[in-house]
Design a protein around this motif. Structure first.
Motif, PDB file in Angstrom:
ATOM      1  N   TYR A  33       0.969  -1.122   0.085  1.00 63.80           N
ATOM      2  CA  TYR A  33      -0.014  -0.013  -0.048  1.00 63.80           C
ATOM      3  C   TYR A  33       0.783   1.328   0.079  1.00 63.80           C
ATOM      4  O   TYR A  33       1.981   1.235   0.637  1.00 63.80           O
ATOM      5  CB  TYR A  33      -1.010   0.023   1.158  1.00 63.80           C
ATOM      6  CG  TYR A  33      -1.599  -1.218   1.657  1.00 63.80           C
ATOM      7  CD1 TYR A  33      -1.029  -2.332   2.168  1.00 63.80           C
ATOM      8  CD2 TYR A  33      -3.002  -1.300   1.630  1.00 63.80           C
ATOM      9  CE1 TYR A  33      -1.396  -3.515   2.663  1.00 63.80           C
ATOM     10  CE2 TYR A  33      -3.837  -2.496   1.861  1.00 63.80           C
ATOM     11  CZ  TYR A  33      -2.900  -3.622   2.568  1.00 63.80           C
ATOM     12  OH  TYR A  33      -3.537  -4.704   2.646  1.00 63.80           O
ATOM     13  N   SER A  95       1.561  -6.141   3.903  1.00 64.62           N
ATOM     14  CA  SER A  95       0.898  -6.958   4.735  1.00 64.62           C
ATOM     15  C   SER A  95       0.935  -8.522   4.074  1.00 64.62           C
ATOM     16  O   SER A  95       1.255  -8.680   2.873  1.00 64.62           O
ATOM     17  CB  SER A  95      -0.533  -6.715   5.087  1.00 64.62           C
ATOM     18  OG  SER A  95      -1.374  -6.466   3.952  1.00 64.62           O
ATOM     19  N   SER A  98      -4.582  -9.540   2.099  1.00 65.25           N
ATOM     20  CA  SER A  98      -5.486  -8.592   2.332  1.00 65.25           C
ATOM     21  C   SER A  98      -6.804  -9.037   2.991  1.00 65.25           C
ATOM     22  O   SER A  98      -7.204 -10.568   2.515  1.00 65.25           O
ATOM     23  CB  SER A  98      -5.691  -7.714   1.164  1.00 65.25           C
ATOM     24  OG  SER A  98      -6.156  -8.737   0.290  1.00 65.25           O
ATOM     25  N   GLN A 105      -1.239  -4.386   8.659  1.00 64.14           N
ATOM     26  CA  GLN A 105      -0.269  -3.388   7.808  1.00 64.14           C
ATOM     27  C   GLN A 105       0.981  -3.220   8.597  1.00 64.14           C
ATOM     28  O   GLN A 105       0.908  -2.547   9.726  1.00 64.14           O
ATOM     29  CB  GLN A 105      -0.980  -2.209   7.264  1.00 64.14           C
ATOM     30  CG  GLN A 105      -2.172  -2.678   6.299  1.00 64.14           C
ATOM     31  CD  GLN A 105      -2.809  -1.617   5.707  1.00 64.14           C
ATOM     32  OE1 GLN A 105      -2.007  -0.521   5.398  1.00 64.14           O
ATOM     33  NE2 GLN A 105      -4.002  -1.710   5.128  1.00 64.14           N
TER      34      GLN A 105
ATOM     35  N   TYR B  97      -9.395  -4.387   1.903  1.00 62.44           N
ATOM     36  CA  TYR B  97      -8.095  -3.846   2.301  1.00 62.44           C
ATOM     37  C   TYR B  97      -8.073  -2.239   2.300  1.00 62.44           C
ATOM     38  O   TYR B  97      -7.220  -1.648   3.188  1.00 62.44           O
ATOM     39  CB  TYR B  97      -7.011  -3.981   1.123  1.00 62.44           C
ATOM     40  CG  TYR B  97      -7.752  -3.617  -0.433  1.00 62.44           C
ATOM     41  CD1 TYR B  97      -8.510  -4.504  -1.009  1.00 62.44           C
ATOM     42  CD2 TYR B  97      -7.350  -2.054  -0.800  1.00 62.44           C
ATOM     43  CE1 TYR B  97      -8.925  -4.005  -2.461  1.00 62.44           C
ATOM     44  CE2 TYR B  97      -7.813  -1.916  -2.065  1.00 62.44           C
ATOM     45  CZ  TYR B  97      -8.611  -2.750  -2.808  1.00 62.44           C
ATOM     46  OH  TYR B  97      -9.144  -2.358  -3.952  1.00 62.44           O
TER      47      TYR B  97
END
Lengths: 116, 111
Positions: A33, A95, A98, A105, B97
């Motif tokens: 991310y 991570s 998900s 994370q 997410y």
């Protein structure tokens, strides 16, 4: 073990220049991310990579922003023709997967970008 | 619109003075609520995940609780090393997410 690393830690650039920010996730983590953190505001989601799937780019604020992830590992966030409003801390996280109960994370230390 | 609001923005306590931080949320279908700690110049560090109303989790001097509209992070007899910014985030059922983040509470514990 090694955590998420980011480079550079600080970047000062002039308006209009391009910059590249790098993220090395934790080995074996499939999800990656990118976030942007401005003073006094919550983290702003930018982009998400999961394995070999197409990335979710829905958070990128403009077409000046792009990101890629090579070989399912290292990721680079590129900002073209930087503007002063791009100044912020850019955080990368990874991570194991998900969703579910194990999507904790892990964050890198961030890159502080200053556009003069 | 999905929203996460944390209060207060900043909190100063004396060492040993217990208190609570609040995270209120509006989200269409909560999957989970997350608490993170962030020290200056560092990325957020995961503390807890809560999934259902009534759930509680503890870690050292911290205890997180969850209701249908808010979460509290209780800090008992804090020490100066607990000083940090505490961030709250939520995930929706329709996204496994994406997290929606609050702006954080800056906690300062004076010796």
């Amino acid at each position: 073990g090694a955590g998420v690393s980011q480079s550079p830690s600080n970047k000062v650039t002039e308006k209009g220049k391009d910059v590249e920010l790098r993220c090395d996730p934790i080995s074996g983590h499939t999800a990656l991310y990118w976030y942007r953190q401005s003073l006094g505001q919550g983290l702003e989601f930018l982009i998400y990579f999961q394995g070999n799937s197409a990335p979710d780019k829905s958070g990128l604020p403009s077409d000046r922003f792009s990101a890629e992830r090579t070989g399912g590992s290292v990721s680079t966030l590129t900002i073209q023709r930087t503007q002063q409003e791009d100044s912020a801390v850019y955080l990368c996280a990874s991570s194991q997967t998900s969703g579910g109960s194990n999507n904790e994370q892990f964050f890198g230390p961030g890159t502080r970008l200053t556009v003069l | 619109e999905d929203q996460v609001t944390q209060s207060p923005e900043a909190l100063r306590l004396q060492e040993g003075e217990s208190s609570s931080l609040n995270c209120s949320y509006t989200v269409s279908g909560l999957r989970g609520l997350f608490w993170y700690r962030q020290d200056p110049g560092k990325g957020p560090e995961f503390l807890f995940t809560l999934y259902s109303a009534g759930e509680e989790k503890e870690k050292e001097r911290l205890k997180a609780t969850l209701t249908k509209k808010e979460s509290f992070l209780h800090i008992t007899a804090p020490k100066p090393e607990d000083s940090a910014t505490y961030l709250c985030a939520v995930s929706r059922m329709d996204s496994n997410y994406q997290l929606i983040w609050g702006a954080g509470t800056k906690l300062i514990i004076k010796p």
